[in-house]
Design a protein around this motif. Structure first.
Motif, short mmCIF file in Angstrom:
data_model
loop_
_atom_site.label_atom_id
_atom_site.label_comp_id
_atom_site.label_asym_id
_atom_site.label_seq_id
_atom_site.Cartn_x
_atom_site.Cartn_y
_atom_site.Cartn_z
N ALA A 117 0.83 -1.21 0.00
CA ALA A 117 0.00 0.00 0.00
C ALA A 117 0.86 1.26 0.00
N ARG A 118 1.90 1.25 0.83
CA ARG A 118 2.79 2.41 0.90
C ARG A 118 3.52 2.63 -0.42
N THR A 119 3.98 1.54 -1.03
CA THR A 119 4.71 1.64 -2.29
C THR A 119 3.81 2.12 -3.42
N LEU A 120 2.58 1.61 -3.47
CA LEU A 120 1.63 2.06 -4.48
C LEU A 120 1.30 3.54 -4.28
N GLY A 121 1.19 3.96 -3.02
CA GLY A 121 0.93 5.37 -2.75
C GLY A 121 2.04 6.25 -3.30
N LYS A 122 3.29 5.82 -3.11
CA LYS A 122 4.42 6.57 -3.66
C LYS A 122 4.35 6.61 -5.19
N ALA A 123 3.97 5.48 -5.79
CA ALA A 123 3.87 5.43 -7.25
C ALA A 123 2.84 6.43 -7.76
N VAL A 124 1.71 6.55 -7.06
CA VAL A 124 0.67 7.50 -7.47
C VAL A 124 1.19 8.93 -7.37
N VAL A 125 1.87 9.26 -6.28
CA VAL A 125 2.39 10.62 -6.09
C VAL A 125 3.40 10.98 -7.18
N TYR A 126 4.34 10.07 -7.44
CA TYR A 126 5.35 10.36 -8.46
C TYR A 126 4.74 10.36 -9.86
N ALA A 127 3.70 9.56 -10.08
CA ALA A 127 3.03 9.56 -11.38
C ALA A 127 2.37 10.90 -11.65
N ALA A 128 1.70 11.45 -10.62
CA ALA A 128 1.06 12.76 -10.78
C ALA A 128 2.10 13.84 -11.09
N LEU A 129 3.23 13.79 -10.38
CA LEU A 129 4.28 14.79 -10.61
C LEU A 129 4.94 14.59 -11.97
N ALA A 130 5.10 13.33 -12.39
CA ALA A 130 5.68 13.06 -13.71
C ALA A 130 4.79 13.60 -14.82
N VAL A 131 3.48 13.32 -14.72
CA VAL A 131 2.54 13.80 -15.74
C VAL A 131 2.52 15.32 -15.79
N THR A 132 2.51 15.95 -14.60
CA THR A 132 2.49 17.41 -14.56
C THR A 132 3.76 17.99 -15.17
N SER A 133 4.91 17.41 -14.86
CA SER A 133 6.18 17.89 -15.42
C SER A 133 6.19 17.77 -16.94
N LEU A 134 5.74 16.63 -17.44
CA LEU A 134 5.73 16.42 -18.89
C LEU A 134 4.73 17.34 -19.59
N ARG A 135 3.61 17.63 -18.91
CA ARG A 135 2.64 18.58 -19.49
C ARG A 135 3.25 19.97 -19.58
N PHE A 136 3.96 20.39 -18.55
CA PHE A 136 4.62 21.70 -18.60
C PHE A 136 5.71 21.71 -19.67
N ALA A 137 6.45 20.60 -19.79
CA ALA A 137 7.50 20.52 -20.81
C ALA A 137 6.90 20.64 -22.21
N ALA A 138 5.69 20.11 -22.37
CA ALA A 138 5.02 20.17 -23.68
C ALA A 138 4.24 21.46 -23.87
N GLY A 139 4.30 22.36 -22.88
CA GLY A 139 3.62 23.64 -22.99
C GLY A 139 2.14 23.58 -22.66
N ALA A 140 1.71 22.53 -21.96
CA ALA A 140 0.29 22.38 -21.66
C ALA A 140 0.03 22.44 -20.16
N GLY A 141 0.90 23.11 -19.42
CA GLY A 141 0.73 23.20 -17.97
C GLY A 141 -0.44 24.08 -17.60
N SER A 142 -0.97 23.89 -16.38
CA SER A 142 -2.10 24.67 -15.90
C SER A 142 -2.01 24.84 -14.40
N ASP A 143 -2.88 25.69 -13.87
CA ASP A 143 -2.92 25.97 -12.43
C ASP A 143 -3.53 24.79 -11.71
#
Length: 281
Positions: A117-143
């Protein structure tokens, strides 16, 4: 029987291949870069919070504000692509750790469930940050604060939706208190392999204790705002980390509290960078 056996052997071959990939030094080196990127984001959020505490920042003190700062820096877009990919690799590593941890027979059932459960929770947190970073890199970031309010507003139309928002607030509260506990008890040291007797060990303890406690307090604020939004049917209250820090700033002696949390988040960022070297993989 042969078809079932072939399917089982095929699944085992896929598992073996996945384990070989996640245990490869090159893959692990990339995944460790995810800790570094997370550290950069936390340090920038802390720096924004510090400027906010002294009345000198209009940026969002959350992931979107931090990633906007990275994107605006020279070479920032390249860093966002590299960081996003590194965190995606870290997500895959955590998922593999959860999968193989669930199958490990040496652990007690309760410990195995908690580890997964703890490891999956970490995966979810890093997945959200990874997606957000890649969206900003692609110029599609938002508030992210506006996104959170918008998503929360969609749930406010029913009693079940409001309960879901309150439940999210409770989960974030628990995570926040867990961070405070990890910092105060120094249990985070169990997740690292640090050579004893070295100065870096002391640096990890200091940054880890103060960083985990500061991040925990910030998350408790986020959880309270979600609960407030759900109970009061006001989605504008659920604005995430930025809203929580701004709310703290409006409290008596709020600037002092915000400055302490900001400094703690900067230290948590440093801890994450150090963790990239000493986290077992």
């Amino acid at each position: 029987m042969s078809a079932a056996r072939n399917a089982r052997e095929g699944a085992e071959a896929v598992e073996d291949a996945a384990q070989d990939v996640t245990e490869h030094p090159a893959f692990q080196a990339v995944a460790r870069g995810g800790f570094v990127m997370s550290g950069i984001v936390h340090a920038l959020i802390g720096a924004i919070a510090l400027r906010m505490a002294f009345g000198g920042s209009s940026e969002n003190a959350d992931q979107s504000g931090a990633l906007q700062a990275v994107a605006a820096a020279p070479g920032g877009n390249i860093l966002l692509w590299i960081g996003g990919i590194a965190m995606a690799a870290l997500v895959l590593w955590h998922l593999a750790e959860a999968w193989f941890g669930a199958r490990a027979s040496s652990r007690e059932v309760k410990k195995r469930v908690w580890h997964v459960a703890r490891t999956l929770g970490k995966a979810v947190v890093y997945a959200a940050l990874a997606v957000t970073s890649l969206r900003f890199a692609a110029g599609a970031g938002s508030d992210s604060g506006e996104q959170t309010s918008s998503m929360t507003a969609g749930l406010m139309g029913s009693a079940g939706g409001r309960l879901a928002v309150v439940a999210v607030g409770l989960v974030v509260l628990v995570i926040g208190f867990a961070h405070v506990y990890l910092g105060a008890s120094r249990r985070f040291e169990d997740q690292l392999r640090v050579p004893r007797g070295k100065e870096v060990a002391r640096a990890i303890v200091v940054t880890g204790v103060l960083g985990y406690i500061a991040k925990g307090i910030a998350l408790v604020g986020v959880g309270l705002l979600f609960g407030w939004a759900g109970l009061g049917a006001d989605p504008e209250k659920a604005t995430g980390l930025d809203g929580a820090l701004k709310t703290m700033a409006d409290l008596p002696a709020g600037s002092v509290v915000l400055a302490v949390i900001g400094a703690g988040l900067v230290l948590f960022g440093l801890y994450s960078v150090l963790r990239s070297r000493y986290a077992p993989m």
